[in-house]
Design a protein around this motif. Structure first.
Motif, mmCIF file in Angstrom:
data_model
loop_
_atom_site.group_PDB
_atom_site.id
_atom_site.type_symbol
_atom_site.label_atom_id
_atom_site.label_comp_id
_atom_site.label_asym_id
_atom_site.label_seq_id
_atom_site.Cartn_x
_atom_site.Cartn_y
_atom_site.Cartn_z
ATOM 1 N N PRO A 119 0.733 -1.213 -0.151
ATOM 2 C CA PRO A 119 -0.383 -0.221 0.784
ATOM 3 C C PRO A 119 1.159 1.294 0.083
ATOM 4 O O PRO A 119 1.809 1.010 -0.036
ATOM 5 C CB PRO A 119 -0.729 0.442 0.389
ATOM 6 C CG PRO A 119 -0.151 -0.976 2.162
ATOM 7 C CD PRO A 119 0.563 -1.936 1.017
ATOM 8 N N ALA A 147 2.795 4.325 0.808
ATOM 9 C CA ALA A 147 4.166 4.850 1.804
ATOM 10 C C ALA A 147 4.348 3.973 2.709
ATOM 11 O O ALA A 147 4.446 4.284 3.738
ATOM 12 C CB ALA A 147 3.569 6.287 2.598
ATOM 13 N N ALA A 148 4.219 3.013 2.622
ATOM 14 C CA ALA A 148 4.193 1.664 3.167
ATOM 15 C C ALA A 148 6.182 1.009 3.049
ATOM 16 O O ALA A 148 6.969 0.542 4.210
ATOM 17 C CB ALA A 148 4.061 0.875 2.667
ATOM 18 N N GLY A 149 7.023 2.082 2.004
ATOM 19 C CA GLY A 149 7.718 2.206 2.108
ATOM 20 C C GLY A 149 8.833 1.332 0.793
ATOM 21 O O GLY A 149 10.081 0.485 0.554
ATOM 22 N N LYS A 150 8.618 1.365 -0.510
ATOM 23 C CA LYS A 150 8.264 0.307 -1.618
ATOM 24 C C LYS A 150 9.480 1.140 -2.028
ATOM 25 O O LYS A 150 9.927 -0.113 -2.645
ATOM 26 C CB LYS A 150 7.117 -0.032 -1.604
ATOM 27 C CG LYS A 150 5.988 -0.418 -1.825
ATOM 28 C CD LYS A 150 4.863 -0.620 -3.341
ATOM 29 C CE LYS A 150 4.011 0.440 -3.110
ATOM 30 N NZ LYS A 150 3.631 2.133 -2.327
ATOM 31 N N GLY A 151 9.028 2.413 -2.929
ATOM 32 C CA GLY A 151 9.818 3.463 -3.147
ATOM 33 C C GLY A 151 11.323 3.364 -2.224
ATOM 34 O O GLY A 151 12.708 2.915 -3.284
ATOM 35 N N THR A 152 11.415 3.393 -0.976
ATOM 36 C CA THR A 152 12.962 3.201 -0.199
ATOM 37 C C THR A 152 13.678 2.149 -0.452
ATOM 38 O O THR A 152 15.006 1.888 -0.450
ATOM 39 C CB THR A 152 12.367 3.576 1.492
ATOM 40 O OG1 THR A 152 11.662 4.677 0.749
ATOM 41 C CG2 THR A 152 14.004 3.760 1.809
ATOM 42 N N ASP A 164 8.135 -1.732 -8.420
ATOM 43 C CA ASP A 164 7.284 -1.454 -6.814
ATOM 44 C C ASP A 164 6.078 -1.327 -8.122
ATOM 45 O O ASP A 164 5.451 -0.967 -8.401
ATOM 46 C CB ASP A 164 8.114 -1.144 -5.857
ATOM 47 C CG ASP A 164 7.553 0.673 -6.617
ATOM 48 O OD1 ASP A 164 7.508 1.021 -7.548
ATOM 49 O OD2 ASP A 164 8.103 1.342 -5.616
ATOM 50 N N ARG A 169 4.050 9.483 7.632
ATOM 51 C CA ARG A 169 5.659 9.213 6.751
ATOM 52 C C ARG A 169 5.111 9.943 6.025
ATOM 53 O O ARG A 169 5.967 11.035 5.200
ATOM 54 C CB ARG A 169 5.646 7.746 6.180
ATOM 55 C CG ARG A 169 6.020 6.995 7.065
ATOM 56 C CD ARG A 169 6.399 5.737 6.750
ATOM 57 N NE ARG A 169 7.021 4.731 7.812
ATOM 58 C CZ ARG A 169 7.257 3.360 7.671
ATOM 59 N NH1 ARG A 169 6.849 2.921 6.101
ATOM 60 N NH2 ARG A 169 7.410 2.233 8.141
ATOM 61 N N ARG A 170 3.584 9.838 5.329
ATOM 62 C CA ARG A 170 2.899 11.034 3.614
ATOM 63 C C ARG A 170 3.231 12.298 4.472
ATOM 64 O O ARG A 170 3.729 12.852 3.504
ATOM 65 C CB ARG A 170 2.175 10.362 3.252
ATOM 66 C CG ARG A 170 2.088 10.324 2.338
ATOM 67 C CD ARG A 170 2.342 11.033 0.878
ATOM 68 N NE ARG A 170 3.397 9.804 0.132
ATOM 69 C CZ ARG A 170 3.613 8.851 -0.425
ATOM 70 N NH1 ARG A 170 2.320 8.244 -1.218
ATOM 71 N NH2 ARG A 170 4.074 7.722 -0.433
ATOM 72 N N GLU A 173 6.698 13.862 4.943
ATOM 73 C CA GLU A 173 6.897 14.054 3.399
ATOM 74 C C GLU A 173 6.082 15.562 3.188
ATOM 75 O O GLU A 173 6.702 16.512 2.539
ATOM 76 C CB GLU A 173 6.586 13.016 2.672
ATOM 77 C CG GLU A 173 7.525 11.656 2.560
ATOM 78 C CD GLU A 173 6.993 10.704 1.791
ATOM 79 O OE1 GLU A 173 8.024 9.899 1.403
ATOM 80 O OE2 GLU A 173 5.486 11.053 1.163
ATOM 81 N N THR A 213 6.772 -2.792 8.036
ATOM 82 C CA THR A 213 7.593 -2.239 8.321
ATOM 83 C C THR A 213 7.476 -0.711 9.045
ATOM 84 O O THR A 213 8.176 -0.040 9.611
ATOM 85 C CB THR A 213 7.846 -1.508 6.998
ATOM 86 O OG1 THR A 213 7.130 -0.710 6.701
ATOM 87 C CG2 THR A 213 8.096 -2.049 5.547
ATOM 88 N N ASP A 221 12.742 0.458 10.595
ATOM 89 C CA ASP A 221 13.685 2.110 9.627
ATOM 90 C C ASP A 221 14.393 1.000 8.594
ATOM 91 O O ASP A 221 13.827 0.122 8.102
ATOM 92 C CB ASP A 221 14.366 2.993 9.962
ATOM 93 C CG ASP A 221 15.843 2.057 10.692
ATOM 94 O OD1 ASP A 221 15.931 1.382 10.248
ATOM 95 O OD2 ASP A 221 16.402 2.545 11.315
ATOM 96 N N ALA A 222 14.456 2.263 7.583
ATOM 97 C CA ALA A 222 14.705 1.807 5.784
ATOM 98 C C ALA A 222 15.775 1.372 6.209
ATOM 99 O O ALA A 222 15.639 -0.126 5.348
ATOM 100 C CB ALA A 222 14.327 3.216 5.488
#
Ligand code: CDP
Ligand code: CDP
Length: 214
Positions: free
Chosen positions: A10, A12-17, A116, A144-145, A148, A191, A195-196
């Motif tokens: 979903p 802002a789960a951290g997929k892109g990071t 992703d 998180r969003r 941002e 997550t 953290d990342a």
């Protein structure tokens, strides 16, 4: 051996990071498939058209690289419209071959690709060597969003960000074509409390085990 990694989950789960870090660690090309739906949505917004056929399909087919680089694709309004256009089966079909081609023919010198999105492990690349489903609580993701947006200097209300995100997730999960869900063979990582760096290490351990077995 080509390494293909599918990451879903979903907003802002951290997929892109995670995808960017894996791309750097394993020398992979990276495609943020959400940018294709966001780009289609922005193209419609700019021409004042509704998220419906046939305009939405034409916008998907005619996507220009400049549009994908436009900061406006990250706006919340674009994300909302993106999830509306993403529910149209013909729009998804128009973007499918391009995504598969990206994974199957990574640029010279790359070991493979990481993509992703919402349906990468289930529909776009069902044979991906590695599948990850990255998630987190609604509240953690909305926070998180929200942070941002604040960092970008935009006025944001946490409760509104949470509501919009839940609405978008619900639409992405409920649609009949390629709904968001973990593939049966995906590793699910929550997550919320990580953290990342911690997420990256968990994913890397899993990927290294698959590489050793293959
Ligand atoms: O790609 P997706 O929308 O799933 O999320 P993202 O853009 O990678 O991450 C959304 C925000 O959460 C970013 O600001 C990341 O820095 C942050 N983040 C985090 O706080 N903890 C993580 N484990 C991963 C990302
Ligand atoms: O960054 P964030 O997680 O907020 O969203 P995104 O990955 O940029 O995706 C925007 C929207 O595109 C999603 O809410 C989905 O409706 C759609 N999408 C999709 O349907 N399938 C994908 N593979 C990627 C995105």
């Amino acid at each position: 051996m080509t390494l293909t990694i599918a990451i879903d989950g979903p907003a802002a789960a951290g997929k892109g990071t995670l995808a960017r870090r894996l791309a750097a660690a394993y020398n992979l090309a990276y495609l943020d498939s959400g940018s294709l739906y966001r780009g289609t949505a922005l193209s419609l917004l700019r021409s004042g058209l509704e998220p419906a056929e046939p305009a939405a399909v034409a916008a998907a087919r005619g996507l220009k690289p400049e549009l994908l680089a436009d900061p406006e694709i990250r706006a919340e309004a674009t994300g909302k419209l993106a999830s509306q256009v993403a529910a149209i089966p013909a729009v998804r079909a128009a973007l499918l071959d391009w995504q598969r081609g990206f994974a199957q023919h990574p640029p010279e010198g790359k070991r493979g690709a990481v993509l992703d999105g919402r349906d990468i492990g289930t529909v776009v690349l069902p044979d991906a060597m590695v599948k990850l489903f990255i998630t987190a609580s609604d509240e953690a993701r909305a926070m998180r969003r929200f942070k941002e947006l604040q960092a970008k200097g935009e006025t944001a209300i946490y409760a509104r960000v949470l509501e919009d995100m839940r609405e978008r997730d619900a639409r992405d999960t409920a649609r009949s074509t390629a709904p968001m869900r973990p593939a049966e063979d995906a590793l699910i990582i929550d997550t919320s409390a990580f953290d990342a760096d911690q997420v990256f290490r968990q994913a890397k351990d899993h990927i290294d085990q698959i590489i050793i077995r293959t």
